[in-house]
Write an enzyme that holds these catalytic residues in place. Structure first.
Site, short mmCIF file in Angstrom:
data_model
loop_
_atom_site.label_atom_id
_atom_site.label_comp_id
_atom_site.label_asym_id
_atom_site.label_seq_id
_atom_site.Cartn_x
_atom_site.Cartn_y
_atom_site.Cartn_z
N GLY A 21 37.31 90.25 -42.34
CA GLY A 21 38.34 89.85 -42.73
C GLY A 21 39.69 90.21 -43.86
O GLY A 21 40.10 89.95 -44.74
N GLN A 48 40.94 94.20 -36.35
CA GLN A 48 41.64 93.39 -35.56
C GLN A 48 42.10 93.86 -35.29
O GLN A 48 43.79 94.17 -35.75
CB GLN A 48 41.91 92.32 -35.74
CG GLN A 48 41.87 91.15 -34.22
CD GLN A 48 42.89 89.54 -34.15
OE1 GLN A 48 42.15 88.85 -33.61
NE2 GLN A 48 43.65 89.20 -35.13
N ASP A 73 37.44 90.96 -32.21
CA ASP A 73 38.37 90.05 -32.54
C ASP A 73 36.98 88.80 -32.17
O ASP A 73 36.45 88.62 -31.21
CB ASP A 73 38.96 90.19 -31.55
CG ASP A 73 39.95 89.47 -30.86
OD1 ASP A 73 39.48 87.83 -31.59
OD2 ASP A 73 40.99 89.20 -29.64
N ILE A 101 37.77 84.73 -42.35
CA ILE A 101 38.33 84.66 -41.35
C ILE A 101 38.75 83.50 -41.20
O ILE A 101 38.16 82.16 -40.72
CB ILE A 101 37.88 85.46 -40.60
CG1 ILE A 101 37.40 86.79 -39.92
CG2 ILE A 101 38.76 84.80 -38.38
CD1 ILE A 101 36.94 87.72 -38.76
N TYR A 165 47.89 71.59 -44.85
CA TYR A 165 47.21 72.37 -44.55
C TYR A 165 46.38 71.71 -42.96
O TYR A 165 46.37 72.30 -42.30
CB TYR A 165 46.17 72.52 -45.56
CG TYR A 165 45.02 73.24 -45.54
CD1 TYR A 165 45.37 74.18 -45.78
CD2 TYR A 165 43.76 72.99 -44.86
CE1 TYR A 165 44.96 75.78 -45.77
CE2 TYR A 165 42.78 74.20 -45.20
CZ TYR A 165 43.21 74.69 -45.31
OH TYR A 165 42.40 76.16 -45.52
N LYS A 172 38.28 73.54 -41.22
CA LYS A 172 37.70 74.05 -42.42
C LYS A 172 36.13 72.96 -42.45
O LYS A 172 35.48 73.18 -42.64
CB LYS A 172 38.57 74.53 -43.84
CG LYS A 172 39.14 75.17 -43.91
CD LYS A 172 38.17 76.95 -43.52
CE LYS A 172 39.28 77.88 -44.05
NZ LYS A 172 38.62 79.17 -43.91
N ARG A 202 47.09 83.89 -53.42
CA ARG A 202 48.57 84.93 -52.95
C ARG A 202 47.97 85.35 -51.71
O ARG A 202 48.00 87.15 -51.74
CB ARG A 202 49.27 84.94 -54.07
CG ARG A 202 50.39 85.25 -53.08
CD ARG A 202 51.49 85.62 -54.08
NE ARG A 202 52.05 83.89 -55.20
CZ ARG A 202 51.88 83.81 -56.49
NH1 ARG A 202 51.58 84.91 -57.36
NH2 ARG A 202 52.29 83.18 -56.86
N ALA A 205 47.58 84.90 -45.31
CA ALA A 205 46.69 83.76 -44.78
C ALA A 205 47.47 82.39 -45.21
O ALA A 205 48.29 81.99 -44.59
CB ALA A 205 45.14 83.70 -44.73
#
Ligand code: NAP
Length: 272
Positions: A21, A48, A73, A101, A165, A172, A202, A205
């Site tokens: 990630g 990836q 991936d 990830i 979100y 999650k 920051r 994602a």
């Protein structure tokens, strides 16, 4: 790498692990990788696609210990097979796994969860952000005959409603539950499995979430420490969980968010 931010030592000496990630220098996985390397870990990085390799390679090559890179991936079984085959060939065994990830489409990270979440979007968010940890844990545990440790990265949107979100919060929640189930399965093999619930940071994602700036500001203003979540805190938590310091800790979701998760009501002005 700055030793003052990521303290050097030997806590990870002799340990080898995969970091999944890293997209750029702001990635949480990169902060964790720097801390683990500063403590003597030998690292492999999965990335990836070619574009990402160009960005990530210079970072990886700046670390000590000859880290290496493998493509993966997480939605592609053949790609995951090749990644873990490469690890087995190179190392035979491994000691830890960092899973950092996640993905959800931009259109699903805004507005109404109920109205904006499509079947495809739901499946994709769950696949990339939750199932990928189950899959990676299964593969990594096969290379951990002497025990080991794994972490995943999560966020408070799993436990509470965080505007925009949306489907990522649901993914999650699945990731955190998966972390506990995996921890139970792998416990007898001496493999500890935990999650870090980081406050807003920051990164790329974060940039994908509508209103991310407000999320960052609120994360600081309402926190107990009145500060942003710091990379060294998250990386330090990862070091604790992945090193032998973390003995006896498994199935845990460790919040590293300046205390935000425990606040019920933000500051109230004195009404005299
Ligand atoms: P980031 O730098 O954008 O990292 C996300 C990583 O996921 C990227 O390297 C991305 O690669 C990778 N990824 C997405 N789809 C993939 C796929 N199919 N196969 C392989 N890799 C894939 O952002 P980050 O904030 O550091 O995120 C790391 C983790 O921390 C995520 O689980 C995130 O949800 C979590 N987290 C973030 C925050 C925050 O505020 N930033 C807070 C708490 C938890 P590409 O660039 O190629 O897509």
């Amino acid at each position: 790498m700055s030793d003052s931010v990521f303290p050097a030592g030997n806590l990870m000496k002799g340990k080898r692990g995969l970091v999944m990630g890293v997209a750029n220098k702001n990635s949480i996985a990169w902060g964790i990788a720097q801390q683990l390397a500063a403590q003597g870990a030998k690292l492999a990085f999965s990335y990836q696609g070619e574009e990402l390799e160009k960005r990530v390679r210079p970072l990886v090559e700046s670390l000590p210990g000859n880290p290496f890179m493998v493509t993966a991936d997480v939605t592609d079984d053949a790609s995951m097979d090749a990644c873990f085959d490469a690890l087995q060939k190179k190392w035979g065994k491994m000691d830890f796994l960092v899973h950092a990830i996640a993905f959800a489409g931009k259109d699903e990270l805004k507005g109404s969860f109920t109205h904006n979440t499509t079947r495809e979007g739901f499946k994709r968010a769950m696949d990339v952000s939750a199932f990928s940890f189950v899959d990676a844990a299964k593969r990594a545990s096969a290379l951990m005959p002497d025990g080991g440790a794994m972490i995943s990265m999560t966020y408070l949107g799993s436990e509470r409603v965080v505007p925009n979100y949306n489907v990522m919060g649901v993914a999650k929640a699945a990731l955190e539950a998966s972390t506990r189930y995996i921890a139970r399965d792998l416990g007898p093999a001496g493999i500890r499995v935990n999650a870090i619930s980081a406050g807003p940071m920051r990164t790329l994602a974060m940039a994908g979430i509508s209103g991310g700036k407000t999320l960052m500001k609120t994360g600081k203003d309402w926190s107990m420490l009145k500060e942003d979540t710091r990379m060294e805190g998250v990386a330090g938590a990862a070091l604790y969980l992945l090193s032998d310091l973390g003995h006896s800790c498994t199935g845990e979701v460790l919040h590293v968010d300046a205390g935000f998760h425990a606040v019920g009501v933000p500051d109230i002005a004195d009404e005299g």
